[in-house]
Motif scaffolding. Sequence first.
Motif, PDB file in Angstrom:
ATOM      1  N   PHE A  83       7.402   4.366 -22.432  1.00 18.23           N
ATOM      2  CA  PHE A  83       6.502   3.935 -23.505  1.00 18.23           C
ATOM      3  C   PHE A  83       6.035   5.112 -24.341  1.00 18.23           C
ATOM      4  O   PHE A  83       6.029   5.053 -25.560  1.00 18.23           O
ATOM      5  CB  PHE A  83       5.302   3.209 -22.915  1.00 18.23           C
ATOM      6  N   ALA A  84       5.643   6.209 -23.688  1.00 21.37           N
ATOM      7  CA  ALA A  84       5.050   7.336 -24.406  1.00 21.37           C
ATOM      8  C   ALA A  84       6.073   8.094 -25.246  1.00 21.37           C
ATOM      9  O   ALA A  84       5.751   8.580 -26.335  1.00 21.37           O
ATOM     10  CB  ALA A  84       4.388   8.292 -23.412  1.00 21.37           C
ATOM     11  N   LEU A  85       7.301   8.205 -24.773  1.00 19.97           N
ATOM     12  CA  LEU A  85       8.275   9.051 -25.463  1.00 19.97           C
ATOM     13  C   LEU A  85       9.255   8.290 -26.347  1.00 19.97           C
ATOM     14  O   LEU A  85       9.803   8.860 -27.282  1.00 19.97           O
ATOM     15  CB  LEU A  85       9.055   9.879 -24.439  1.00 19.97           C
ATOM     16  N   ILE A  86       9.471   7.011 -26.062  1.00 18.13           N
ATOM     17  CA  ILE A  86      10.486   6.271 -26.824  1.00 18.13           C
ATOM     18  C   ILE A  86       9.867   5.177 -27.677  1.00 18.13           C
ATOM     19  O   ILE A  86      10.097   5.106 -28.893  1.00 18.13           O
ATOM     20  CB  ILE A  86      11.545   5.679 -25.868  1.00 18.13           C
TER      21      ILE A  86
ATOM     22  N   LEU B  86       0.801  -1.206   0.000  1.00 15.46           N
ATOM     23  CA  LEU B  86       0.000   0.000   0.000  1.00 15.46           C
ATOM     24  C   LEU B  86       0.845   1.272   0.000  1.00 15.46           C
ATOM     25  O   LEU B  86       0.324   2.353  -0.119  1.00 15.46           O
ATOM     26  CB  LEU B  86      -0.938  -0.001   1.212  1.00 15.46           C
ATOM     27  N   ASN B  87       2.131   1.131   0.128  1.00 15.46           N
ATOM     28  CA  ASN B  87       3.010   2.294   0.124  1.00 15.46           C
ATOM     29  C   ASN B  87       3.357   2.645  -1.322  1.00 15.46           C
ATOM     30  O   ASN B  87       4.085   1.913  -1.993  1.00 15.46           O
ATOM     31  CB  ASN B  87       4.281   1.981   0.925  1.00 15.46           C
ATOM     32  N   PRO B  88       2.865   3.774  -1.853  1.00 10.45           N
ATOM     33  CA  PRO B  88       3.105   4.086  -3.259  1.00 10.45           C
ATOM     34  C   PRO B  88       4.464   4.711  -3.541  1.00 10.45           C
ATOM     35  O   PRO B  88       4.809   4.937  -4.695  1.00 10.45           O
ATOM     36  CB  PRO B  88       1.991   5.090  -3.574  1.00 10.45           C
TER      37      PRO B  88
ATOM     38  N   ILE C 233       8.502   4.168 -10.468  1.00 12.84           N
ATOM     39  CA  ILE C 233       8.708   3.091 -11.443  1.00 12.84           C
ATOM     40  C   ILE C 233       7.598   3.100 -12.479  1.00 12.84           C
ATOM     41  O   ILE C 233       7.848   2.990 -13.688  1.00 12.84           O
ATOM     42  CB  ILE C 233       8.785   1.727 -10.720  1.00 12.84           C
ATOM     43  N   MET C 234       6.355   3.279 -12.034  1.00  9.75           N
ATOM     44  CA  MET C 234       5.244   3.346 -12.972  1.00  9.75           C
ATOM     45  C   MET C 234       5.361   4.574 -13.868  1.00  9.75           C
ATOM     46  O   MET C 234       5.146   4.497 -15.072  1.00  9.75           O
ATOM     47  CB  MET C 234       3.913   3.377 -12.215  1.00  9.75           C
ATOM     48  N   LEU C 235       5.734   5.694 -13.293  1.00  9.72           N
ATOM     49  CA  LEU C 235       5.871   6.919 -14.068  1.00  9.72           C
ATOM     50  C   LEU C 235       6.999   6.806 -15.089  1.00  9.72           C
ATOM     51  O   LEU C 235       6.845   7.212 -16.251  1.00  9.72           O
ATOM     52  CB  LEU C 235       6.125   8.095 -13.119  1.00  9.72           C
TER      53      LEU C 235
END
Length: 55
Positions: A20-23, A4-6, A12-14
Amino acid sequence: MPQLNPTPWFPIMLLSWLTFALIIQPKLLPFTYTNTPSNKLTPTIHIHSWNWPWT
């Protein structure tokens, strides 16, 4: 509960989303398929029934 600790998972998710979005995505978008779909009509298949001798 560490799930539960984000704090460790949000960067890592960011980072994976930005990767994925930029490369990856700009390299996949201009990809063209080698087999272009054609507008040919498929031939009609005629199925003939068998002539059974006992019917």
